[in-house]
Write a protein that holds these residues in place. Structure first.
Motif, PDB file in Angstrom:
ATOM      1  N   GLU A  32      43.612 -24.065  -0.622  1.00  0.00           N
ATOM      2  CA  GLU A  32      42.365 -23.871  -1.364  1.00  0.00           C
ATOM      3  C   GLU A  32      42.366 -24.689  -2.653  1.00  0.00           C
ATOM      4  OE1 GLU A  32      44.248 -21.326  -0.092  1.00  0.00           O
ATOM      5  OE2 GLU A  32      42.916 -20.826   1.573  1.00  0.00           O
ATOM      6  N   ASP A  33      43.520 -24.811  -3.313  1.00  0.00           N
ATOM      7  CA  ASP A  33      43.615 -25.642  -4.515  1.00  0.00           C
ATOM      8  C   ASP A  33      43.378 -27.110  -4.171  1.00  0.00           C
ATOM      9  OD1 ASP A  33      44.204 -23.471  -6.199  1.00  0.00           O
ATOM     10  OD2 ASP A  33      46.374 -23.703  -5.904  1.00  0.00           O
ATOM     11  N   TRP A  34      43.986 -27.561  -3.095  1.00  0.00           N
ATOM     12  CA  TRP A  34      43.751 -28.940  -2.655  1.00  0.00           C
ATOM     13  C   TRP A  34      42.257 -29.165  -2.422  1.00  0.00           C
ATOM     14  CZ3 TRP A  34      46.271 -33.381  -2.548  1.00  0.00           C
ATOM     15  CH2 TRP A  34      47.670 -33.395  -2.572  1.00  0.00           C
ATOM     16  N   GLN A  35      41.611 -28.209  -1.734  1.00  0.00           N
ATOM     17  CA  GLN A  35      40.178 -28.354  -1.461  1.00  0.00           C
ATOM     18  C   GLN A  35      39.386 -28.363  -2.757  1.00  0.00           C
ATOM     19  OE1 GLN A  35      38.777 -29.029   1.633  1.00  0.00           O
ATOM     20  NE2 GLN A  35      37.095 -29.578   0.259  1.00  0.00           N
ATOM     21  N   ALA A  36      39.778 -27.558  -3.726  1.00  0.00           N
ATOM     22  CA  ALA A  36      39.086 -27.539  -5.021  1.00  0.00           C
ATOM     23  C   ALA A  36      39.188 -28.903  -5.702  1.00  0.00           C
ATOM     24  CB  ALA A  36      39.654 -26.435  -5.905  1.00  0.00           C
ATOM     25  N   VAL A  37      40.333 -29.571  -5.581  1.00  0.00           N
ATOM     26  CA  VAL A  37      40.477 -30.909  -6.165  1.00  0.00           C
ATOM     27  C   VAL A  37      39.571 -31.896  -5.429  1.00  0.00           C
ATOM     28  CG1 VAL A  37      42.066 -32.840  -6.517  1.00  0.00           C
ATOM     29  CG2 VAL A  37      42.777 -30.520  -7.113  1.00  0.00           C
ATOM     30  N   LEU A  38      39.538 -31.836  -4.109  1.00  0.00           N
ATOM     31  CA  LEU A  38      38.654 -32.729  -3.344  1.00  0.00           C
ATOM     32  C   LEU A  38      37.198 -32.492  -3.735  1.00  0.00           C
ATOM     33  CD1 LEU A  38      40.257 -32.553   0.223  1.00  0.00           C
ATOM     34  CD2 LEU A  38      40.713 -34.198  -1.610  1.00  0.00           C
ATOM     35  N   ASP A  39      36.812 -31.238  -3.861  1.00  0.00           N
ATOM     36  CA  ASP A  39      35.444 -30.905  -4.270  1.00  0.00           C
ATOM     37  C   ASP A  39      35.152 -31.422  -5.678  1.00  0.00           C
ATOM     38  OD1 ASP A  39      35.131 -29.611  -1.825  1.00  0.00           O
ATOM     39  OD2 ASP A  39      35.407 -27.588  -2.673  1.00  0.00           O
ATOM     40  N   ALA A  62      40.598 -30.259   3.178  1.00  0.00           N
ATOM     41  CA  ALA A  62      42.027 -30.190   2.853  1.00  0.00           C
ATOM     42  C   ALA A  62      42.845 -29.611   3.996  1.00  0.00           C
ATOM     43  CB  ALA A  62      42.237 -29.369   1.584  1.00  0.00           C
ATOM     44  N   GLU A  63      42.330 -28.563   4.630  1.00  0.00           N
ATOM     45  CA  GLU A  63      43.122 -27.937   5.699  1.00  0.00           C
ATOM     46  C   GLU A  63      43.370 -28.893   6.861  1.00  0.00           C
ATOM     47  OE1 GLU A  63      38.833 -26.382   6.154  1.00  0.00           O
ATOM     48  OE2 GLU A  63      40.259 -26.427   4.510  1.00  0.00           O
ATOM     49  N   ALA A  64      42.434 -29.801   7.121  1.00  0.00           N
ATOM     50  CA  ALA A  64      42.623 -30.783   8.195  1.00  0.00           C
ATOM     51  C   ALA A  64      43.706 -31.794   7.824  1.00  0.00           C
ATOM     52  CB  ALA A  64      41.305 -31.491   8.495  1.00  0.00           C
ATOM     53  N   ALA A  94      51.301 -28.629   1.237  1.00  0.00           N
ATOM     54  CA  ALA A  94      50.210 -27.772   0.779  1.00  0.00           C
ATOM     55  C   ALA A  94      50.549 -27.072  -0.528  1.00  0.00           C
ATOM     56  CB  ALA A  94      49.882 -26.733   1.852  1.00  0.00           C
ATOM     57  N   ASP A  95      51.845 -26.829  -0.782  1.00  0.00           N
ATOM     58  CA  ASP A  95      52.217 -26.010  -1.936  1.00  0.00           C
ATOM     59  C   ASP A  95      52.412 -26.782  -3.238  1.00  0.00           C
ATOM     60  OD1 ASP A  95      54.589 -27.291  -1.270  1.00  0.00           O
ATOM     61  OD2 ASP A  95      55.792 -25.457  -1.246  1.00  0.00           O
ATOM     62  N   GLU A  96      52.141 -28.089  -3.226  1.00  0.00           N
ATOM     63  CA  GLU A  96      52.191 -28.860  -4.468  1.00  0.00           C
ATOM     64  C   GLU A  96      51.218 -30.031  -4.379  1.00  0.00           C
ATOM     65  OE1 GLU A  96      55.717 -29.447  -7.160  1.00  0.00           O
ATOM     66  OE2 GLU A  96      55.687 -31.385  -6.134  1.00  0.00           O
ATOM     67  N   ILE A  97      50.302 -30.095  -5.324  1.00  0.00           N
ATOM     68  CA  ILE A  97      49.392 -31.231  -5.410  1.00  0.00           C
ATOM     69  C   ILE A  97      50.156 -32.330  -6.132  1.00  0.00           C
ATOM     70  CG2 ILE A  97      47.227 -32.084  -6.393  1.00  0.00           C
ATOM     71  CD1 ILE A  97      46.153 -29.183  -5.984  1.00  0.00           C
ATOM     72  N   ASP A  98      50.250 -33.478  -5.489  1.00  0.00           N
ATOM     73  CA  ASP A  98      51.111 -34.567  -5.944  1.00  0.00           C
ATOM     74  C   ASP A  98      50.268 -35.817  -6.127  1.00  0.00           C
ATOM     75  OD1 ASP A  98      53.215 -36.431  -6.195  1.00  0.00           O
ATOM     76  OD2 ASP A  98      53.560 -36.505  -4.038  1.00  0.00           O
ATOM     77  N   PHE A  99      50.370 -36.441  -7.321  1.00  0.00           N
ATOM     78  CA  PHE A  99      49.651 -37.693  -7.527  1.00  0.00           C
ATOM     79  C   PHE A  99      50.348 -38.544  -8.571  1.00  0.00           C
ATOM     80  CE2 PHE A  99      47.706 -34.618 -10.364  1.00  0.00           C
ATOM     81  CZ  PHE A  99      47.255 -35.306 -11.479  1.00  0.00           C
TER      82      PHE A  99
END
Length: 161
Positions: A32-39, A62-64, A94-99
């Motif tokens: 859900e956090d990943w999706q929030a970043v994409l959004d 994100a889930e895909a 999924a458990d760490e947003i990495d950039f």
């Protein structure tokens, strides 16, 4: 007012000291956090390009992306919050947003303000810290967005060259 002053943090943004591509991360993330970043990327109108290997594709859910086989090419999302700054998100887990960001693009107070604004947007949206470790030195952040302080702060003693 700026989150940080260039003279106080330039050692944390020195490519010769911390590497030109420091590791930025949001620990304890969820799909859900990943999706929030994409959004957030789409809502802010930041220029972006999603790719898998050499193939450019529309922005997925994100889930895909995170459900892809582990042997598949690592997806990458290139985001330009401003023309002067590129952030590259990699969907390793999924458990760490990495950039990554390129510190050669982020020299001086004006560019530091852009970085702080970007980290703040992500941290506020997620309600989580956004940490910046020296390149390849995971777990030792020098700077980061502090949720309680609602700004980017110094998290370690300055490095000396």
């Amino acid at each position: 007012m700026a989150d940080l002053l260039w003279d106080d943090v330039k050692c944390f943004l020195d490519p010769d000291l911390v590497g030109s591509l420091p590791d930025l991360r949001v620990p304890e993330a969820t799909v859900e956090d990943w999706q929030a970043v994409l959004d957030l990327v789409v809502e802010k109108g930041w220029r972006h390009q999603y790719s898998e290997g050499e193939t450019v594709l529309p922005m997925p859910r994100a889930e895909a992306v995170l459900a892809r086989p582990t042997d598949a090419a690592c997806p990458e999302l290139r985001v330009r919050p401003t023309a002067e700054m590129l952030a590259i998100f990699r969907f390793h887990a999924a458990d760490e947003i990495d950039f990554d960001v390129d510190l050669r693009e982020l020299q001086g107070q004006e560019r530091l303000d852009v970085l702080c604004g970007f980290l703040g947007e992500i941290g506020r949206r997620l309600g989580k810290p956004v940490l910046m470790d020296p390149e390849g030195d995971h777990g030792h952040p020098g700077l980061g967005f502090d949720v309680g302080a609602d700004r980017v702060v110094i998290l370690a003693a300055p490095q000396v060259g």
